[in-house]
Write an enzyme that holds these catalytic residues in place. Structure first.
Site, PDB file in Angstrom:
ATOM      1  N   ARG A  69       0.832  -1.205   0.000  1.00 24.59           N
ATOM      2  CA  ARG A  69       0.000   0.000   0.000  1.00 24.59           C
ATOM      3  C   ARG A  69       0.868   1.258   0.000  1.00 24.59           C
ATOM      4  O   ARG A  69       0.574   2.240  -0.706  1.00 24.59           O
ATOM      5  CB  ARG A  69      -0.903  -0.010   1.231  1.00 24.59           C
ATOM      6  CG  ARG A  69      -1.852   1.184   1.363  1.00 24.59           C
ATOM      7  CD  ARG A  69      -2.694   1.031   2.626  1.00 24.59           C
ATOM      8  NE  ARG A  69      -3.535   2.176   2.880  1.00 24.59           N
ATOM      9  CZ  ARG A  69      -4.752   2.350   2.369  1.00 24.59           C
ATOM     10  NH1 ARG A  69      -5.253   1.451   1.559  1.00 24.59           N
ATOM     11  NH2 ARG A  69      -5.462   3.425   2.674  1.00 24.59           N
ATOM     12  N   HIS A  73       0.797   4.288  -2.690  1.00 22.64           N
ATOM     13  CA  HIS A  73       0.545   5.672  -2.290  1.00 22.64           C
ATOM     14  C   HIS A  73       1.731   6.575  -2.626  1.00 22.64           C
ATOM     15  O   HIS A  73       1.544   7.772  -2.870  1.00 22.64           O
ATOM     16  CB  HIS A  73       0.230   5.736  -0.789  1.00 22.64           C
ATOM     17  CG  HIS A  73      -1.167   5.318  -0.473  1.00 22.64           C
ATOM     18  ND1 HIS A  73      -1.943   5.935   0.492  1.00 22.64           N
ATOM     19  CD2 HIS A  73      -1.953   4.342  -0.991  1.00 22.64           C
ATOM     20  CE1 HIS A  73      -3.134   5.364   0.541  1.00 22.64           C
ATOM     21  NE2 HIS A  73      -3.158   4.381  -0.344  1.00 22.64           N
ATOM     22  N   ASN A 101      -3.394   8.721   4.791  1.00 24.00           N
ATOM     23  CA  ASN A 101      -2.270   7.814   5.018  1.00 24.00           C
ATOM     24  C   ASN A 101      -2.036   7.430   6.475  1.00 24.00           C
ATOM     25  O   ASN A 101      -1.506   6.358   6.762  1.00 24.00           O
ATOM     26  CB  ASN A 101      -0.986   8.443   4.471  1.00 24.00           C
ATOM     27  CG  ASN A 101      -0.923   8.385   2.959  1.00 24.00           C
ATOM     28  OD1 ASN A 101      -1.497   7.490   2.341  1.00 24.00           O
ATOM     29  ND2 ASN A 101      -0.233   9.333   2.361  1.00 24.00           N
ATOM     30  N   HIS A 200      -6.346  -5.514  -2.229  1.00 27.91           N
ATOM     31  CA  HIS A 200      -7.244  -5.385  -1.079  1.00 27.91           C
ATOM     32  C   HIS A 200      -7.611  -6.744  -0.488  1.00 27.91           C
ATOM     33  O   HIS A 200      -8.393  -6.815   0.462  1.00 27.91           O
ATOM     34  CB  HIS A 200      -8.525  -4.641  -1.480  1.00 27.91           C
ATOM     35  CG  HIS A 200      -8.351  -3.162  -1.525  1.00 27.91           C
ATOM     36  ND1 HIS A 200      -9.369  -2.294  -1.866  1.00 27.91           N
ATOM     37  CD2 HIS A 200      -7.273  -2.382  -1.287  1.00 27.91           C
ATOM     38  CE1 HIS A 200      -8.915  -1.048  -1.827  1.00 27.91           C
ATOM     39  NE2 HIS A 200      -7.645  -1.079  -1.477  1.00 27.91           N
TER      40      HIS A 200
END
Length: 333
Positions: A69, A73, A101, A200
């Site tokens: 992740r 990001h 975040n 996910h």
């Protein structure tokens, strides 16, 4: 008149040379990103990163989802330049402290440990952006059982702004059109969006990211009607209405929360996508086909996921003379 024609030809030739130089320079910068970039300059770099990821996951396997992740990001804000690793200062709130975040990103200490070990033997050679890309790859391998080559040679950025996260990262409420556009802005296709969304299947989410689907979805129906009723009941037990505990979390995939597999797509088929942005993939005819394919052909999804991760890792990279090699991933030089 002959002299004028000669002058025009000379000017045209010069312009063509300039254009060629620009094209070659662009190719040269891209060529800096290559598999095995550190083979000669710091041959142990990739092994060190893998070792630190392994040690981190032995303490908490959830760090795998955090590192994947974090890489995502990072790449969606100013490109894959390690800007997500920079700490805030008295004068600036950095990306990692954006409400999007923090506290969802995890594993910063794994990157710090890898960087410290690498700096001890190869000072000023390996970028934090590359360490993060490699750590994400190693996480995929350790919890998904498949691997891919990561081209390296990135440089680190010098800017990290929390405010930039809101316009660049997809919210959990996004529909298919919004998701498609956000990914397209980064040069990624709709199919790659659906493929990468499969991440996910591991990790966890804070209740605050989806509890509106349980209690405040609409005035007519407090619960999202597209959410499987039994799953909604389970989520309500884990995320009580009115709870002020911001640390409440649930697994993204309750069946196999620590295995990177195609279970994410099976969940969507059974209306068990945790975010409305997940379940939205079943409502669009094109993305619904991809959801079905990925659910029924795990090997195909793994292959596509590996390719999409490589492409993601090349978004907006800094190479050549651009950027820097940070001595400390948390602080610009």
């Amino acid at each position: 008149m002959g002299l004028g024609r000669h002058t025009r030809m000379s000017t045209l030739t010069a312009l063509l040379w300039i254009l060629m130089i620009l094209v070659l320079n662009a190719f040269h910068l891209k060529a800096h990103l290559q598999v095995g970039f550190y083979d000669q300059s710091c041959g142990l770099a990739e092994l060190i990163v893998k070792d630190e990821v392994r040690k981190g996951l032995m303490k908490d396997v959830g760090f795998a989802a955090g590192l994947i992740r974090m890489h995502f990001h990072d790449c969606f804000i100013r490109g894959c330049d390690g800007s997500v690793l920079i700490d805030s200062t008295a004068l600036n709130i950095a990306e990692k402290d954006s409400s999007i975040n923090n506290p969802s990103l995890r594993g910063f200490e794994i990157i710090d440990n890898a960087k410290a070990r690498i700096e001890a033997i190869c000072k000023g050679v390996v970028s934090c952006a590359d360490i993060l890309a490699l750590a994400a790859r190693d996480s995929v391998q350790m919890v998904g059982g498949f691997c891919y080559d990561v081209p390296t040679g990135r440089k680190d950025g010098r800017v990290s702004l929390a405010v930039e996260t809101f316009a660049n990262l997809p919210p959990p409420t996004a529909d298919v059109n919004q998701l498609t556009q956000i990914f397209a802005n980064k040069g990624l296709t709709q199919e790659e969006m659906v493929t990468l969304s499969g991440a996910h299947t591991i990790g966890r989410s804070h209740c605050t990211s989806f509890n509106y689907r349980l209690y405040n979805f609409s005035t007519e129906n407090g619960q999202d009607p597209t959410l499987d009723a039994a799953y909604a009941t389970q989520l309500k037990q884990q995320c009580p209405q009115g709870s002020t505990n911001a640390s409440l979390v649930v697994p993204m995939d309750p069946i196999s929360p620590f295995v990177l597999d195609s279970g994410y797509y099976m969940n969507i088929l059974f209306n068990r996508g945790l975010f409305s942005s997940d379940q939205a993939l079943s409502k669009d005819s094109t993305t619904a086909i991809q959801v079905n394919q990925n659910a029924r052909n795990p090997c195909l999804w793994r292959s596509k996921f590996a390719s999409a991760m490589v492409k993601l890792g090349q978004v907006g990279v800094l190479t050549g003379n651009a950027g820097e090699i940070r001595a400390n991933c948390r602080v610009i030089n």
